[in-house]
Design a protein around this motif. Structure first.
Motif, mmCIF file in Angstrom:
data_model
loop_
_atom_site.group_PDB
_atom_site.id
_atom_site.type_symbol
_atom_site.label_atom_id
_atom_site.label_comp_id
_atom_site.label_asym_id
_atom_site.label_seq_id
_atom_site.Cartn_x
_atom_site.Cartn_y
_atom_site.Cartn_z
ATOM 1 N N UNK A 1 0.179 -16.584 -2.975
ATOM 2 C CA UNK A 1 -0.921 -15.778 -2.501
ATOM 3 C C UNK A 1 -2.195 -16.395 -3.046
ATOM 4 N N UNK A 2 -3.160 -16.615 -2.202
ATOM 5 C CA UNK A 2 -4.386 -17.234 -2.685
ATOM 6 C C UNK A 2 -5.507 -16.223 -2.807
ATOM 7 N N UNK A 3 -5.744 -15.460 -1.765
ATOM 8 C CA UNK A 3 -6.776 -14.446 -1.851
ATOM 9 C C UNK A 3 -6.170 -13.178 -2.437
ATOM 10 N N UNK A 4 -7.001 -12.423 -3.166
ATOM 11 C CA UNK A 4 -6.525 -11.143 -3.657
ATOM 12 C C UNK A 4 -6.284 -10.245 -2.440
ATOM 13 N N UNK A 5 -5.149 -9.625 -2.364
ATOM 14 C CA UNK A 5 -4.865 -8.706 -1.274
ATOM 15 C C UNK A 5 -4.733 -7.319 -1.878
ATOM 16 N N UNK A 6 -5.061 -6.341 -1.062
ATOM 17 C CA UNK A 6 -5.094 -4.994 -1.602
ATOM 18 C C UNK A 6 -4.382 -4.043 -0.675
ATOM 19 N N UNK A 7 -3.754 -3.051 -1.250
ATOM 20 C CA UNK A 7 -3.225 -1.990 -0.399
ATOM 21 C C UNK A 7 -3.342 -0.659 -1.132
ATOM 22 N N UNK A 8 -3.660 0.377 -0.334
ATOM 23 C CA UNK A 8 -3.789 1.711 -0.894
ATOM 24 C C UNK A 8 -2.548 2.492 -0.501
ATOM 25 N N UNK A 9 -1.834 2.946 -1.523
ATOM 26 C CA UNK A 9 -0.603 3.702 -1.290
ATOM 27 C C UNK A 9 -0.881 5.166 -1.588
ATOM 28 N N UNK A 10 -0.353 6.064 -0.734
ATOM 29 C CA UNK A 10 -0.483 7.487 -1.041
ATOM 30 C C UNK A 10 0.886 7.986 -1.440
ATOM 31 N N UNK A 11 0.957 8.615 -2.608
ATOM 32 C CA UNK A 11 2.258 8.919 -3.167
ATOM 33 C C UNK A 11 2.312 10.356 -3.685
ATOM 34 N N UNK B 1 -14.948 -7.960 -5.924
ATOM 35 C CA UNK B 1 -13.687 -8.511 -6.424
ATOM 36 C C UNK B 1 -13.308 -9.781 -5.671
ATOM 37 N N UNK B 2 -13.591 -9.815 -4.377
ATOM 38 C CA UNK B 2 -13.204 -10.969 -3.571
ATOM 39 C C UNK B 2 -13.926 -10.850 -2.233
ATOM 40 N N UNK B 3 -13.931 -11.919 -1.477
ATOM 41 C CA UNK B 3 -14.527 -11.860 -0.147
ATOM 42 C C UNK B 3 -13.901 -12.944 0.708
ATOM 43 N N UNK B 4 -13.890 -12.733 1.996
ATOM 44 C CA UNK B 4 -13.324 -13.728 2.902
ATOM 45 C C UNK B 4 -13.916 -13.520 4.283
ATOM 46 N N UNK B 5 -13.672 -14.491 5.151
ATOM 47 C CA UNK B 5 -14.246 -14.436 6.484
ATOM 48 C C UNK B 5 -13.211 -13.913 7.461
ATOM 49 N N UNK B 6 -13.576 -12.897 8.195
ATOM 50 C CA UNK B 6 -12.694 -12.345 9.210
ATOM 51 C C UNK B 6 -13.310 -12.677 10.568
ATOM 52 N N UNK B 7 -12.510 -13.268 11.467
ATOM 53 C CA UNK B 7 -13.094 -13.719 12.738
ATOM 54 C C UNK B 7 -13.726 -12.597 13.552
ATOM 55 N N UNK B 8 -13.268 -11.374 13.391
ATOM 56 C CA UNK B 8 -13.845 -10.271 14.173
ATOM 57 C C UNK B 8 -14.970 -9.557 13.441
ATOM 58 N N UNK B 9 -14.825 -9.421 12.123
ATOM 59 C CA UNK B 9 -15.758 -8.584 11.375
ATOM 60 C C UNK B 9 -16.793 -9.370 10.593
ATOM 61 N N UNK C 1 -14.292 -7.203 -0.774
ATOM 62 C CA UNK C 1 -13.414 -6.268 -1.479
ATOM 63 C C UNK C 1 -14.175 -5.749 -2.698
ATOM 64 N N UNK C 2 -14.272 -4.423 -2.816
ATOM 65 C CA UNK C 2 -15.051 -3.860 -3.920
ATOM 66 C C UNK C 2 -14.250 -2.839 -4.717
ATOM 67 N N UNK C 3 -14.601 -2.729 -5.990
ATOM 68 C CA UNK C 3 -14.104 -1.646 -6.825
ATOM 69 C C UNK C 3 -15.326 -0.846 -7.272
#
Ligand code: GDP
Ligand code: MG
Length: 597
Positions: free
Chosen positions: A55-65, A198-206, A211-213
């Protein structure tokens, strides 16, 4: 969301110990993604990452538990890059969360990356939950590995959770431990906005996604935000969270992790670790510890076909928009024509960029030998950064040369220890520490980065049959007796093969290089001398003998189809060759010549 019901965490592990698989199970168990939409390694997005399993870019997911206590929690997982090239990004994302799951393969035990990553987590004051993975395998030895975690890392592993990320055993316990053992984030809602980039990247659509905390305050669509390091101001277009797809939300509040888009043109304009606040009535002090990430390894990238230079330029500029840590400037080489001198965070980063240029943009490249950045102290008092050995100033004007050093940590089974020590010694290493944990040794060395960038990791793997693990961090610069070594082919210096070497090792390296080149360069109709030289003095020499007539005669005899095949082969081979004076040098020679084995 109220802070008491948020938990933010990352997963730290050595490669292949099951981080991505565990993340998948957590996503599945919390029904964040419907079973029918699950695919393996949900969080690893880029193709190269998937293929290489990194994994190169930090990836994030929000889980509801919904926990056993009947309360609903939001669990934010940041999956950080596991590779040493991206250590700075890792350290920033660690500061965006309060705890870590420490995943150790119970059939393997603690490895070098386990240590490097867990120390980052400890530095960030994390609460750490040890997880022993792969208990479905017969070779699992949880007691031994728990003991090793206590011995080597020094954290309590008596409550380590035994799981199989593959079969799902223990996943519920992991979720409960996150809720019970990790602290809730802290922050103040009624304070000025303070958020970490925290991180940033280029999205072709957006466009650029950030990524923020959120530390304090709130962030909403329409807010005008200011990046405290760069000073730039942007209106926020979108605010959302990852589940793991992007879902818009009205606002992000303290403790939350999410994304924004804000008509930012280039990823370059977003600095990892920067503090985001509002344009007006913003917070006064930025988050501590910001430092921009700087390239440490440089190499030249040239098109094999010089007609492809413009294509290469376009491709490099596109990639650079999406990767702030990759630098490039135009370079001309007497031997290779027009190309680019590019800077990378490390060798993996270099490989990833090169792969993308070749695959996504379909450009055949010549990559010159990677070089570290030297600090050249001139006699007139000036200090220069040297990114390319070809630019080395006249040694008579040079007072001293500093080179970057690293602290390398290697874990290795006892039986290979001798080979590892010899390898480190051969690479000008200075031993700092040697300890034992079970049947494994932990060796710590101070090494020059230039002895490591090249093929150290390959050598280490081969002398230890793949059983050693390795990690490093940059420690600083130190002077040593370094010189520029040139390679002459048919009496012409080939600038792209120039390297910086230690004076005491120059002969050995020079000899190895000319011998290698002798094998790599095809024979021609004439004799070709191949020499290594320091400041005009030849230190090693080989001669490639001329092709004999009868050999060619044989080649061109035979039947028609064979002849055609040979010609086609030759043509394909030509494409990958470069002419230097009268000599064709194959593309692979530029890298292979430097490998020592
Ligand atoms: P990462 O590099 O830490 O992200 O590791 P991965 O999640 O990609 O896992 C590495 C390999 O181990 C893959 O082939 C997984 O299928 C396998 N693996 C992960 N967890 C388990 C487990 O609990 N049991 C078994 N038998 N294999 C596992
Ligand atoms: Mg992974």
């Amino acid at each position: 969301t109220d802070l008491a019901h948020i938990r933010n965490f990352s997963i730290v592990a050595h490669i292949d110990h099951g981080k991505s698989t565990l993340a998948d199970r957590l996503i599945q168990e919390t029904k964040t993604v419907a079973d029918r939409d699950m695919k393996a390694q949900m969080l690893d997005s880029m193709d190269i990452e998937r293929e290489r399993g990194i994994t190169i870019k930090a990836q994030t997911v929000r889980l509801e538990y919904e926990a056993d206590d009947g309360q609903n929690y939001i669990l934010n997982l940041i999956d950080t890059p596991g590779h040493v090239d991206f250590a700075y990004e890792v350290s920033r994302s660690m500061r965006a969360v309060e705890g870590s799951l420490l995943v150790v393969d119970s059939t393997q035990g603690v490895e070098a990356q386990t240590l490097a990553n867990v120390y980052q987590a400890i530095d960030a004051d994390h609460e750490i939950v040890p997880v022993l993975n792969k208990i479905d395998l017969p070779a699992a030895d949880c007691d031994r590995v728990a003991e090793q975690i206590e011995d080597v890392i020094g954290i309590d592993a008596s409550g380590a959770i035994q799981v199989s990320a593959k079969t799902g055993i223990g996943i519920h316990e992991v979720l409960e431990a996150i809720v019970a053992h990790l602290p809730a984030p802290r922050g103040t809602l009624d304070a000025p906005l303070k958020a970490m980039l925290v991180d940033s990247w280029y999205d072709p659509y957006l466009g650029v996604v950030v990524l923020v905390r959120i530390m304090d305050g709130k962030l909403r669509k329409g807010d005008r935000i200011r990046m405290m390091q760069t000073g730039a101001v942007y209106p926020v277009d979108r605010v959302g969270v990852f589940r793991p797809g992007m879902i818009p939300v009205d606002e992000l509040t303290p403790g939350e992790i999410g994304f924004i888009t804000a008509s930012i043109k280039q990823v370059r304009d977003t600095k990892v670790g920067d503090t985001i606040t509002t344009e007006k009535k913003g917070c006064e002090t930025p988050l501590p510890g910001f430092k921009p990430s700087v390239p440490v390894v440089f190499c030249g990238l040239f098109p094999v076909d010089s007609n492809e230079f413009e294509d290469l330029r376009d491709a490099i500029e596109k990639l650079a928009l999406n990767d702030a840590s990759f630098s490039h400037e135009m370079e001309t080489s007497a031997a290779l024509g027009f190309g680019f001198r590019c800077g990378f965070l490390g060798l993996l980063h270099l490989e990833v960029i090169r792969d993308r240029l070749e695959r996504e943009y379909d450009i055949d490249l010549i990559t010159t030998a990677p070089s570290v950045v030297y600090h050249i102290h001139m006699k007139d008092g000036e200090t220069r950064e040297l990114h390319n050995p070809a630019d080395m100033p006249d040694p008579s004007h040079v007072e001293s040369i500093d080179e970057p050093r690293i602290k390398a940590t290697i874990l290795v089974p006892d039986e290979f220890l001798g080979d590892v020590l010899k390898l480190c010694q051969d690479r000008r290493g200075i031993q700092l520490d040697l300890t034992y944990a079970g049947s494994r040794a932990m060796v710590v060395y101070d090494l020059p980065l230039n002895e490591v960038v090249f093929d150290f990791y390959d050598r280490l793997k081969s002398v230890t049959k793949g059983y050693a693990s390795f990690d490093y961090q940059l420690t600083g610069y130190r002077a040593d007796n370094l010189v520029k070594m040139q390679i002459l082919v048919n009496d012409e210096p080939v600038d792209a093969l120039s390297t910086m070497v230690h004076r005491d090792r120059a002969e050995m390296r020079g000899r190895a290089m000319v011998e290698k080149l002798k094998d790599l360069i095809p024979r021609h109709m004439f004799k070709i001398p191949i020499q290594a030289a320091i400041g005009g003095k030849v230190i090693a020499r080989e001669t490639l003998s001329a092709l004999r007539k009868d050999v060619t005669a044989k080649c061109y005899g035979g039947d028609a189809t064979r002849k055609k095949k040979l010609l086609e082969k030759q043509k394909a081979g030509k494409k990958k060759m470069r002419q230097f004076g009268k000599v064709d040098i194959p593309q692979e020679a530029f890298i292979s010549a430097l490998k020592l084995d």
